[in-house]
Motif scaffolding. Sequence first.
Motif, PDB file in Angstrom:
ATOM      1  N   MET A 119       0.859  -1.398   0.176  1.00 41.88           N
ATOM      2  CA  MET A 119      -0.175   0.344   0.176  1.00 41.88           C
ATOM      3  C   MET A 119       0.756   0.824  -0.074  1.00 41.88           C
ATOM      4  O   MET A 119       0.441   2.442  -0.552  1.00 41.88           O
ATOM      5  CB  MET A 119      -1.054  -0.145   1.692  1.00 41.88           C
ATOM      6  CG  MET A 119      -2.296  -1.242   1.185  1.00 41.88           C
ATOM      7  SD  MET A 119      -3.454  -1.161  -0.095  1.00 41.88           S
ATOM      8  CE  MET A 119      -3.789   0.503  -0.034  1.00 41.88           C
ATOM      9  N   CYS A 120       2.236   1.463   0.909  1.00 43.42           N
ATOM     10  CA  CYS A 120       2.676   2.355   0.239  1.00 43.42           C
ATOM     11  C   CYS A 120       3.250   2.636  -0.456  1.00 43.42           C
ATOM     12  O   CYS A 120       3.772   3.967  -1.290  1.00 43.42           O
ATOM     13  CB  CYS A 120       3.904   2.035   1.586  1.00 43.42           C
ATOM     14  SG  CYS A 120       5.467   3.943   2.242  1.00 43.42           S
ATOM     15  N   VAL A 121       3.999   1.619  -1.311  1.00 40.19           N
ATOM     16  CA  VAL A 121       4.392   2.363  -2.840  1.00 40.19           C
ATOM     17  C   VAL A 121       3.527   2.329  -3.522  1.00 40.19           C
ATOM     18  O   VAL A 121       2.862   3.327  -4.478  1.00 40.19           O
ATOM     19  CB  VAL A 121       4.590   0.969  -3.676  1.00 40.19           C
ATOM     20  CG1 VAL A 121       4.985   0.855  -4.726  1.00 40.19           C
ATOM     21  CG2 VAL A 121       6.255  -0.336  -2.699  1.00 40.19           C
ATOM     22  N   PHE A 122       1.715   1.559  -3.656  1.00 37.33           N
ATOM     23  CA  PHE A 122       0.931   1.806  -4.586  1.00 37.33           C
ATOM     24  C   PHE A 122       0.549   3.909  -4.464  1.00 37.33           C
ATOM     25  O   PHE A 122       0.193   4.653  -4.855  1.00 37.33           O
ATOM     26  CB  PHE A 122      -0.462   1.219  -3.460  1.00 37.33           C
ATOM     27  CG  PHE A 122      -1.907   1.487  -4.366  1.00 37.33           C
ATOM     28  CD1 PHE A 122      -1.831   1.536  -5.677  1.00 37.33           C
ATOM     29  CD2 PHE A 122      -2.930   2.230  -3.609  1.00 37.33           C
ATOM     30  CE1 PHE A 122      -3.683   1.982  -6.570  1.00 37.33           C
ATOM     31  CE2 PHE A 122      -4.112   1.610  -3.818  1.00 37.33           C
ATOM     32  CZ  PHE A 122      -4.115   3.074  -5.373  1.00 37.33           C
ATOM     33  N   ARG A 145       4.637   3.942 -16.672  1.00 42.10           N
ATOM     34  CA  ARG A 145       5.326   2.845 -16.241  1.00 42.10           C
ATOM     35  C   ARG A 145       5.236   3.342 -14.510  1.00 42.10           C
ATOM     36  O   ARG A 145       5.211   2.061 -13.090  1.00 42.10           O
ATOM     37  CB  ARG A 145       6.728   3.620 -15.445  1.00 42.10           C
ATOM     38  CG  ARG A 145       8.128   2.852 -14.936  1.00 42.10           C
ATOM     39  CD  ARG A 145       9.411   2.527 -15.442  1.00 42.10           C
ATOM     40  NE  ARG A 145      10.048   1.914 -14.393  1.00 42.10           N
ATOM     41  CZ  ARG A 145      11.544   1.900 -14.724  1.00 42.10           C
ATOM     42  NH1 ARG A 145      12.104   2.628 -14.882  1.00 42.10           N
ATOM     43  NH2 ARG A 145      12.080   0.807 -13.903  1.00 42.10           N
ATOM     44  N   VAL A 146       5.072   4.476 -14.033  1.00 41.38           N
ATOM     45  CA  VAL A 146       4.610   4.912 -12.599  1.00 41.38           C
ATOM     46  C   VAL A 146       2.813   4.628 -12.077  1.00 41.38           C
ATOM     47  O   VAL A 146       2.721   3.968 -11.045  1.00 41.38           O
ATOM     48  CB  VAL A 146       4.870   6.637 -11.867  1.00 41.38           C
ATOM     49  CG1 VAL A 146       3.928   6.900 -11.089  1.00 41.38           C
ATOM     50  CG2 VAL A 146       5.945   7.574 -12.716  1.00 41.38           C
ATOM     51  N   ALA A 147       2.715   4.484 -13.351  1.00 45.56           N
ATOM     52  CA  ALA A 147       1.428   3.571 -12.952  1.00 45.56           C
ATOM     53  C   ALA A 147       1.380   2.650 -12.652  1.00 45.56           C
ATOM     54  O   ALA A 147       0.236   1.723 -11.955  1.00 45.56           O
ATOM     55  CB  ALA A 147       0.086   4.020 -13.547  1.00 45.56           C
ATOM     56  N   ARG A 148       2.104   1.655 -13.588  1.00 46.10           N
ATOM     57  CA  ARG A 148       2.442   0.384 -14.010  1.00 46.10           C
ATOM     58  C   ARG A 148       2.529  -0.557 -11.716  1.00 46.10           C
ATOM     59  O   ARG A 148       2.592  -1.144 -11.364  1.00 46.10           O
ATOM     60  CB  ARG A 148       2.879  -0.505 -14.582  1.00 46.10           C
ATOM     61  CG  ARG A 148       2.561  -0.422 -15.909  1.00 46.10           C
ATOM     62  CD  ARG A 148       3.771  -0.904 -16.678  1.00 46.10           C
ATOM     63  NE  ARG A 148       4.987  -1.075 -17.125  1.00 46.10           N
ATOM     64  CZ  ARG A 148       5.171   0.313 -17.894  1.00 46.10           C
ATOM     65  NH1 ARG A 148       3.666   0.366 -18.736  1.00 46.10           N
ATOM     66  NH2 ARG A 148       6.406   0.666 -18.506  1.00 46.10           N
ATOM     67  N   VAL A 149       3.499   0.635 -11.584  1.00 45.51           N
ATOM     68  CA  VAL A 149       4.674   0.434 -10.130  1.00 45.51           C
ATOM     69  C   VAL A 149       3.246   0.590  -8.742  1.00 45.51           C
ATOM     70  O   VAL A 149       3.528  -0.755  -8.396  1.00 45.51           O
ATOM     71  CB  VAL A 149       5.211   1.003 -10.034  1.00 45.51           C
ATOM     72  CG1 VAL A 149       5.808   1.515  -8.078  1.00 45.51           C
ATOM     73  CG2 VAL A 149       6.117   1.205 -10.430  1.00 45.51           C
ATOM     74  N   ALA A 150       2.131   1.684  -9.724  1.00 47.50           N
ATOM     75  CA  ALA A 150       0.883   1.375  -8.469  1.00 47.50           C
ATOM     76  C   ALA A 150       0.042   0.678  -8.401  1.00 47.50           C
ATOM     77  O   ALA A 150       0.019  -0.076  -7.640  1.00 47.50           O
ATOM     78  CB  ALA A 150       0.415   3.106  -8.844  1.00 47.50           C
ATOM     79  N   ARG A 152       1.221  -2.542  -9.489  1.00 45.21           N
ATOM     80  CA  ARG A 152       1.587  -3.401  -8.667  1.00 45.21           C
ATOM     81  C   ARG A 152       1.851  -3.730  -7.241  1.00 45.21           C
ATOM     82  O   ARG A 152       1.407  -5.005  -6.616  1.00 45.21           O
ATOM     83  CB  ARG A 152       3.288  -3.447  -9.296  1.00 45.21           C
ATOM     84  CG  ARG A 152       3.672  -4.043 -10.607  1.00 45.21           C
ATOM     85  CD  ARG A 152       4.693  -4.180 -10.933  1.00 45.21           C
ATOM     86  NE  ARG A 152       4.746  -4.046 -12.616  1.00 45.21           N
ATOM     87  CZ  ARG A 152       5.291  -3.877 -13.092  1.00 45.21           C
ATOM     88  NH1 ARG A 152       6.198  -2.435 -13.083  1.00 45.21           N
ATOM     89  NH2 ARG A 152       5.738  -3.930 -14.753  1.00 45.21           N
ATOM     90  N   GLY A 153       1.793  -2.572  -6.919  1.00 45.60           N
ATOM     91  CA  GLY A 153       1.688  -2.464  -4.884  1.00 45.60           C
ATOM     92  C   GLY A 153       0.640  -2.685  -4.799  1.00 45.60           C
ATOM     93  O   GLY A 153       0.461  -3.075  -3.758  1.00 45.60           O
ATOM     94  N   LEU A 230      -2.304  -3.870 -15.209  1.00 44.91           N
ATOM     95  CA  LEU A 230      -1.597  -4.601 -15.129  1.00 44.91           C
ATOM     96  C   LEU A 230      -0.973  -5.410 -16.760  1.00 44.91           C
ATOM     97  O   LEU A 230      -0.922  -6.397 -17.584  1.00 44.91           O
ATOM     98  CB  LEU A 230      -0.726  -5.404 -14.671  1.00 44.91           C
ATOM     99  CG  LEU A 230      -0.700  -4.293 -13.181  1.00 44.91           C
ATOM    100  CD1 LEU A 230       0.071  -5.404 -11.989  1.00 44.91           C
ATOM    101  CD2 LEU A 230       0.473  -3.308 -12.913  1.00 44.91           C
ATOM    102  N   GLY A 231      -2.941  -6.238 -17.304  1.00 50.32           N
ATOM    103  CA  GLY A 231      -2.747  -6.936 -18.344  1.00 50.32           C
ATOM    104  C   GLY A 231      -3.067  -8.462 -17.775  1.00 50.32           C
ATOM    105  O   GLY A 231      -2.042  -9.383 -18.670  1.00 50.32           O
TER     106      GLY A 231
END
Length: 261
Positions: A119-122, A145-150, A152-153, A230-231
């Motif tokens: 949740m912190c990463v998201f 990429r920032v949206a994908r990191v969110a 994934r978190g 994320l597909g």
Amino acid sequence: MSGATGVAVAVANSRVIDVYVKYTNMLVGRDKACRLGQYFARLLAYLVGQRIARLGKTAGRVEWLATLVKIQQVLATTRKMMRSGKFVNFAQMAARALVARNGEDEVVWALGLVNKLGMCVFMAADTLGLVGTTLGLVRLRDPARVARVAQRGWLFALAAQALSALYQLRTVAIRAADLRRVRCHVEKTGDAMGDRECATEEHALATQRAGLSKQLVAAALDLSIPIKGLGILPLNEGLVALAGTMTSLMGAQDVLSKAAA
């Protein structure tokens, strides 16, 4: 004048208004209301899009679809604004979990830590995306990429929450089996005190089981959102929107019950 006074007295003493005020005074209450509107608009947009695909475009349908998409986007941005910077809270909770475990079950502790870190990463990536993409205050090299990191978190956080609920449900089931054996012994001996203690423990286990089951269902439904984002799986847009609507209703109900308490 007496009529106006009567209305004022009714408003002042209204239980419904009291609950409404308490609900809207809570940030989490406003967030859940916005989330419900966001995913319900997403669901309606999918249904209107399907209708257009079957019956063709008309000015009314296209306008209605555009309105729903706009509502969804505005509410999503509003929610991002409300939760911006909240990653600090999850970072602090993760740090506290590392420092003090308080005798917690190792599996529950580890999954809880993963949930908080996810949740912190998201939230951190979500806030960065808000500042860079929506507000344009900073320049991002790769906003996608920032949206994908969110995503994934959030995916890891929800997966940890679901696994934790499953593990704890298994523990509750084991305790319930042990309690049934104790109950049989108590009934044979006619121990009234033991019977009351068993009844109290059974109630506690039932309450815990209900809470964990609800947590599991909510996490499982919400998992569809980052999975589609994320597909990872080609999930149906309508089902994902429906899942978000259902979990939003569950969350709003929880906050409403606290406001009504």
